[in-house]
Motif scaffolding. Sequence first.
Motif, PDB file in Angstrom:
ATOM      1  N   HIS A 180      26.714  16.635  21.001  1.00 25.83           N
ATOM      2  CA  HIS A 180      27.909  16.109  21.640  1.00 25.83           C
ATOM      3  C   HIS A 180      27.616  14.751  22.273  1.00 25.83           C
ATOM      4  O   HIS A 180      26.468  14.444  22.613  1.00 25.83           O
ATOM      5  CB  HIS A 180      28.413  17.082  22.703  1.00 25.83           C
ATOM      6  N   ALA A 181      28.670  13.947  22.418  1.00 29.19           N
ATOM      7  CA  ALA A 181      28.508  12.615  22.989  1.00 29.19           C
ATOM      8  C   ALA A 181      27.999  12.674  24.433  1.00 29.19           C
ATOM      9  O   ALA A 181      27.318  11.764  24.888  1.00 29.19           O
ATOM     10  CB  ALA A 181      29.830  11.851  22.918  1.00 29.19           C
ATOM     11  N   SER A 182      28.338  13.745  25.152  1.00 34.56           N
ATOM     12  CA  SER A 182      27.887  13.906  26.539  1.00 34.56           C
ATOM     13  C   SER A 182      28.094  15.365  26.937  1.00 34.56           C
ATOM     14  O   SER A 182      28.822  16.099  26.272  1.00 34.56           O
ATOM     15  CB  SER A 182      28.688  12.994  27.472  1.00 34.56           C
ATOM     16  N   PRO A 183      27.484  15.818  28.048  1.00 31.70           N
ATOM     17  CA  PRO A 183      27.734  17.186  28.518  1.00 31.70           C
ATOM     18  C   PRO A 183      29.212  17.450  28.801  1.00 31.70           C
ATOM     19  O   PRO A 183      29.702  18.561  28.569  1.00 31.70           O
ATOM     20  CB  PRO A 183      26.895  17.262  29.800  1.00 31.70           C
ATOM     21  N   LEU A 184      29.928  16.441  29.291  1.00 28.04           N
ATOM     22  CA  LEU A 184      31.362  16.625  29.547  1.00 28.04           C
ATOM     23  C   LEU A 184      32.124  16.825  28.237  1.00 28.04           C
ATOM     24  O   LEU A 184      33.014  17.679  28.154  1.00 28.04           O
ATOM     25  CB  LEU A 184      31.926  15.425  30.313  1.00 28.04           C
ATOM     26  N   HIS A 185      31.769  16.054  27.218  1.00 26.19           N
ATOM     27  CA  HIS A 185      32.399  16.249  25.905  1.00 26.19           C
ATOM     28  C   HIS A 185      32.126  17.669  25.394  1.00 26.19           C
ATOM     29  O   HIS A 185      32.993  18.292  24.788  1.00 26.19           O
ATOM     30  CB  HIS A 185      31.873  15.227  24.895  1.00 26.19           C
ATOM     31  N   LYS A 186      30.930  18.160  25.624  1.00 24.11           N
ATOM     32  CA  LYS A 186      30.580  19.523  25.193  1.00 24.11           C
ATOM     33  C   LYS A 186      31.459  20.549  25.901  1.00 24.11           C
ATOM     34  O   LYS A 186      31.981  21.487  25.278  1.00 24.11           O
ATOM     35  CB  LYS A 186      29.105  19.799  25.477  1.00 24.11           C
ATOM     36  N   LYS A 187      31.645  20.371  27.198  1.00 32.68           N
ATOM     37  CA  LYS A 187      32.468  21.301  27.969  1.00 32.68           C
ATOM     38  C   LYS A 187      33.924  21.286  27.492  1.00 32.68           C
ATOM     39  O   LYS A 187      34.541  22.336  27.299  1.00 32.68           O
ATOM     40  CB  LYS A 187      32.389  20.951  29.458  1.00 32.68           C
ATOM     41  N   ILE A 188      34.481  20.089  27.280  1.00 36.02           N
ATOM     42  CA  ILE A 188      35.863  19.995  26.813  1.00 36.02           C
ATOM     43  C   ILE A 188      35.989  20.579  25.408  1.00 36.02           C
ATOM     44  O   ILE A 188      36.987  21.225  25.071  1.00 36.02           O
ATOM     45  CB  ILE A 188      36.353  18.532  26.846  1.00 36.02           C
ATOM     46  N   SER A 189      34.966  20.374  24.581  1.00 34.98           N
ATOM     47  CA  SER A 189      34.949  20.964  23.242  1.00 34.98           C
ATOM     48  C   SER A 189      35.035  22.489  23.318  1.00 34.98           C
ATOM     49  O   SER A 189      35.772  23.122  22.564  1.00 34.98           O
ATOM     50  CB  SER A 189      33.682  20.551  22.497  1.00 34.98           C
ATOM     51  N   GLU A 190      34.287  23.082  24.245  1.00 34.61           N
ATOM     52  CA  GLU A 190      34.324  24.536  24.418  1.00 34.61           C
ATOM     53  C   GLU A 190      35.717  25.000  24.842  1.00 34.61           C
ATOM     54  O   GLU A 190      36.211  26.045  24.375  1.00 34.61           O
ATOM     55  CB  GLU A 190      33.290  24.959  25.464  1.00 34.61           C
ATOM     56  N   ILE A 191      36.364  24.230  25.706  1.00 37.52           N
ATOM     57  CA  ILE A 191      37.707  24.590  26.167  1.00 37.52           C
ATOM     58  C   ILE A 191      38.714  24.466  25.025  1.00 37.52           C
ATOM     59  O   ILE A 191      39.575  25.340  24.841  1.00 37.52           O
ATOM     60  CB  ILE A 191      38.112  23.702  27.370  1.00 37.52           C
ATOM     61  N   VAL A 192      38.603  23.405  24.237  1.00 37.18           N
ATOM     62  CA  VAL A 192      39.502  23.223  23.091  1.00 37.18           C
ATOM     63  C   VAL A 192      39.319  24.365  22.097  1.00 37.18           C
ATOM     64  O   VAL A 192      40.301  24.909  21.566  1.00 37.18           O
ATOM     65  CB  VAL A 192      39.253  21.856  22.420  1.00 37.18           C
ATOM     66  N   GLN A 193      38.080  24.736  21.829  1.00 35.67           N
ATOM     67  CA  GLN A 193      37.822  25.851  20.912  1.00 35.67           C
ATOM     68  C   GLN A 193      38.438  27.143  21.447  1.00 35.67           C
ATOM     69  O   GLN A 193      38.998  27.943  20.682  1.00 35.67           O
ATOM     70  CB  GLN A 193      36.316  26.023  20.703  1.00 35.67           C
ATOM     71  N   PHE A 194      38.349  27.339  22.754  1.00 44.92           N
ATOM     72  CA  PHE A 194      38.948  28.529  23.375  1.00 44.92           C
ATOM     73  C   PHE A 194      40.462  28.521  23.182  1.00 44.92           C
ATOM     74  O   PHE A 194      41.060  29.536  22.815  1.00 44.92           O
ATOM     75  CB  PHE A 194      38.599  28.567  24.861  1.00 44.92           C
ATOM     76  N   ILE A 195      41.103  27.373  23.406  1.00 47.10           N
ATOM     77  CA  ILE A 195      42.555  27.274  23.224  1.00 47.10           C
ATOM     78  C   ILE A 195      42.929  27.539  21.766  1.00 47.10           C
ATOM     79  O   ILE A 195      43.902  28.254  21.480  1.00 47.10           O
ATOM     80  CB  ILE A 195      43.061  25.875  23.654  1.00 47.10           C
ATOM     81  N   ASN A 196      42.155  26.978  20.827  1.00 40.87           N
ATOM     82  CA  ASN A 196      42.457  27.156  19.403  1.00 40.87           C
ATOM     83  C   ASN A 196      42.422  28.622  18.982  1.00 40.87           C
ATOM     84  O   ASN A 196      43.116  29.022  18.042  1.00 40.87           O
ATOM     85  CB  ASN A 196      41.470  26.352  18.552  1.00 40.87           C
ATOM     86  N   ILE A 197      41.623  29.424  19.678  1.00 45.85           N
ATOM     87  CA  ILE A 197      41.517  30.852  19.354  1.00 45.85           C
ATOM     88  C   ILE A 197      42.527  31.686  20.140  1.00 45.85           C
ATOM     89  O   ILE A 197      43.160  32.594  19.606  1.00 45.85           O
ATOM     90  CB  ILE A 197      40.087  31.368  19.638  1.00 45.85           C
TER      91      ILE A 197
END
Length: 283
Positions: free
Chosen positions: A173-190
């Motif tokens: 990931h571009a940064s730890p914050l990007h990683k965290k937002i990615s996890e949240i987006v994946q959660f929403i997608n599911i």
Amino acid sequence: MSETVSLTYGAEEGDFYMQHIKRTEPFERTNHFHGTYEIYYLLSGQRTYFIKDRSYMIYPGDLVFISKNDVHKTSDVGQPGHERIVINFSDKFIQAEHPLYHPALFGVYQQPTHVLSLKLQDQIFVQTIMSKLTKELKEKATGFETYIRLLLVELLLFSSRYAERQESVPFEHASPLHKKISEIVQFINIHYAESMTLSGISEQFYMSSYYLSRAFKEITGFTFIEYVNMTRIREAQTLLRETERKIIDIADTVGFENIAHFGRMFKKLTKMTPHEYRKQNKS
């Protein structure tokens, strides 16, 4: 001049679109998804690219592939300014019945990563194709529509083969914050069909509501609630196209508790009512 456009052909949501642009000032695009496939080639500068649920660092010579209806946003990194070429094309442009069609052409859109980092000789090959496309679209000589299809097929086939040959590189990931937002987006997608609030997600992912709200908007280009609603509406579109289920049932299935709210959000995002969308897009 902060922006130099070398070429713009077609419409982004049309059958074929290509644009070559150079910018010298900060630029980012937000709230962006469309029903066409996209190819993005970075010639100079450095960018971050949020695609679907991940952020990538993009460097000159990188080819980016974005499937239809995948959310994406590009932003500056470091010194502002970049040069890029974008191509968009529809299913209709190279459909299964077309003599040039082959399933392998779309293999690059099915890879785990969205980015190909090209070696120098491959960058030259891709830039040659881009130059030929630009020449055809500017001159519009006899049969140019046929030739741009041929060139696009060549680019797609090269890219799919290139992706097949590449060894898997661990995604970063571009940064730890990007990683965290990615996890949240994946959660929403599911879990989009479930009841979902900013405060509830903030608590679940150990972030303050204020910080999450700002970071989510900055990285994805959407507010939290905009992204949730968009994800629900995109799923509703699929159900309207592919099933005979009642609209009120579809609204409930994708997470809307109020049919009127569903109708308003659907029209806001698609510019038509659910009835109109079903009539126009029934498969």
